[in-house]
Design an enzyme around this catalytic site. Structure first.
Site, PDB file in Angstrom:
ATOM      1  CE  LYS A 112      32.981 -15.057  11.373  1.00  0.00           C
ATOM      2  NZ  LYS A 112      31.391 -16.005  11.535  1.00  0.00           N
TER       3      LYS A 112
HETATM    4  C1  LIG Z   1      31.097 -16.396  11.461  1.00  0.00           C
HETATM    5  C2  LIG Z   1      29.694 -16.980  10.402  1.00  0.00           C
HETATM    6  C3  LIG Z   1      28.255 -16.842  10.649  1.00  0.00           C
HETATM    7  C4  LIG Z   1      27.944 -16.340  11.966  1.00  0.00           C
HETATM    8  O1  LIG Z   1      28.371 -14.853  12.020  1.00  0.00           O
HETATM    9  P1  LIG Z   1      27.821 -14.111  13.289  1.00  0.00           P
HETATM   10  O2  LIG Z   1      28.578 -12.939  13.448  1.00  0.00           O
HETATM   11  O3  LIG Z   1      28.631 -15.214  14.563  1.00  0.00           O
HETATM   12  O4  LIG Z   1      26.336 -13.439  13.798  1.00  0.00           O
HETATM   13  C5  LIG Z   1      27.182 -16.705   9.778  1.00  0.00           C
HETATM   14  N1  LIG Z   1      27.841 -17.486   8.576  1.00  0.00           N
HETATM   15  C6  LIG Z   1      29.029 -18.286   8.212  1.00  0.00           C
HETATM   16  C7  LIG Z   1      29.177 -18.076   7.142  1.00  0.00           C
HETATM   17  C8  LIG Z   1      30.520 -17.769   9.155  1.00  0.00           C
HETATM   18  O5  LIG Z   1      31.431 -17.603   9.233  1.00  0.00           O
END
Ligand SMILES: *Cc1c(COP(=O)(O)O)cnc(C)c1O
Length: 461
Positions: A112
């Site tokens: 993120k």
């Molecule tokens: C947010 C997240 C996901 C999922 O990603 P999306 O874009 O919501 O499909 C998978 N793994 C981790 C560690 C995350 O923080």
């Protein structure tokens, strides 16, 4: 570049307003009206460039009407300067034809940070220019919230409120949200699941008087700027492995469908992606939908990969919009049916989805076993989300190199990793005192009026 809503009824916007608006006023999600397509030569020229240079090249056509080119280059450079690895998104080999793309070297140890750090820079630039102030409200299953708080803490032009499901995030995730001391960031622990948090955020966007009063902005992956920033690492990884001269496959641990949809954009921009593999945990709505054509959310079953504990996957709406050939009325109709329990994807759209995506689902036991097996076979310690990806990727190995996205650092989920391997992964030294810092959090009920009241009171304070 112009941006349109997936439901076809909201105003067409430029990049900055798309970024500040978050959810479209018709309830839809903004998408670019068309996509730039890179030639083979353009893609070949990306090989060996720095992450920042590739980021500039890939994103520039999307933002060129909003920013001066030098300013944009500065934003990119500041966004990634705090990462703990010079490559930003390094590749590590797991097997003869299987690679991990490590996306956890940012300040909060999950992918993120790639989008959120850049969004922080872009928000600050735009708001300072305009002399405006906004209230950012976000829902999180843990990682989005910590990345958002880290990216926006201390900025003058924003107040940030992050709602997470009380008791359902890891201690590292919670502490990353509750320990920053800046007065403009607020962690709200909501009684409920992630889907409740996300639904209350959508309700706030649909409460137009409140939305306008507080100048509401969103940084969940409903915000197209988030998805855009994630397109970049598909290009850096694929060109490092031989694209455009050979195709590459990707497996993506998926919850809200933002990360994998970024891969779909990369493919439509000309990157030769052989397979895009959706990996889900036991909350397998996406796998079920791609298998049966029925999208019917069940109840969330908490898992050891909590960032994927989702039944209402926001960005899937963008994939449906592509599969339905951009027919906003058809998407609005499906989303109406979703309010009453679910919908069936048309035969044509299902075929289009299946041409782009394949999928698999992984149980809790398989996830734990993958963490311990991978450690034994390669010495790599996986976070549980990445482990879900690795299991599904191994079912889809083929002639093209497979890249599994390592979405978080194992130390962000130490309990699950320790249970699987007996090893408690250590936090990188730069986060060493996280467990000594004081926490600050507000409990809220799963009730729109109550949450709105807290936000209005705090932002005034
Ligand atoms: C947010 C997240 C996901 C999922 O990603 P999306 O874009 O919501 O499909 C998978 N793994 C981790 C560690 C995350 O923080």
């Amino acid at each position: 570049m112009r941006y349109v809503s997936t439901r076809g009824e909201a105003p067409v916007l430029g990049f900055e307003d798309t970024m500040l608006t978050g959810l479209a006023r018709d309830g839809g999600l903004y998408v670019p009206e068309d996509l730039p397509v890179l030639s083979q030569g353009d893609i070949a020229a990306l090989a060996g460039q720095s992450y920042e240079e590739v980021a500039h090249r890939i994103m520039w056509p999307f933002v060129s009407e909003a920013f001066a080119e030098d300013d944009f280059a500065d934003m990119i450079s500041r966004a990634y300067a705090g990462f703990g690895h010079d490559a930003r998104a390094p590749l590590v080999q797991l097997g003869p034809n299987h690679h991990l793309l490590e996306l956890f070297h940012g300040p909060t140890l999950a992918f993120k940070d790639f989008a959120m750090q850049l969004i922080g820079q872009m928000f600050e630039h735009t708001l300072t220019h305009r002399g405006d102030r906004v209230t950012i409200v976000g829902a999180t299953s843990g990682d989005t919230g910590s990345a958002a708080i880290e990216a926006f803490r201390g900025l003058d032009a924003v107040d940030v409120f992050i709602m997470y499901p009380h008791g359902r995030v890891s201690e590292v995730q919670r502490r990353q949200m509750t320990t920053p001391t800046e007065g403009n960031v607020h962690a709200l622990a909501l009684t409920g699941h992630f889907d409740d948090c996300q639904a209350r955020v959508k309700d706030m966007f649909n409460d137009f008087p409140f939305r306008d009063r507080v100048a509401l902005a969103g940084v969940n992956s409903i915000n197209f700027a988030r998805v855009l920033a994630q397109v970049v690492y598909y290009f850096t990884a694929a060109t490092a492995l031989g694209a455009p001269h050979r195709p590459v496959s990707f497996t993506v641990p998926t919850g809200n469908f933002g990360d994998i949809f970024a891969g779909h954009i990369a493919k439509r921009m000309g990157l030769p992606i052989e397979q895009l593999v959706v990996a889900t945990n036991q909350n397998d709505i996406l796998h079920r939908c791609l298998t049966t054509g029925e999208y019917r959310p069940g109840t969330v079953e908490p898992s050891i990969s909590p960032s994927m504990d989702i039944q209402v996957s926001s960005n899937f709406e963008r994939a449906l919009h592509v599969a339905y050939g951009g027919d906003g009325a058809a998407i609005a109709q499906l989303m109406n049916e979703l309010k009453d329990g679910g919908f069936s994807v048309s035969q044509g759209a299902l075929e289009a989805l299946r041409e782009t995506y394949v999928s698999g689902r992984v149980s809790e036991a398989e996830t734990s076993r993958a963490i311990s097996d991978t450690l034994a076979r390669t010495g790599e310690l996986l976070c549980p989300h990445t482990a879900v990806g690795v299991v599904v990727a191994e079912d889809h190995l083929g002639p093209a190199p497979m890249v599994t996205l390592a979405t978080a650092h194992p130390a962000k989920f130490p309990d699950a990793v320790e249970a699987a391997t007996g090893i408690r992964p250590a936090l990188p030294p730069r986060m060493g005192d996280l467990f000594e810092r004081d926490e600050r959090v507000t409990r809220v009920e799963n009730d729109l009026a109550a949450v709105e009241a807290v936000i209005e009171e705090r932002r005034a304070a």
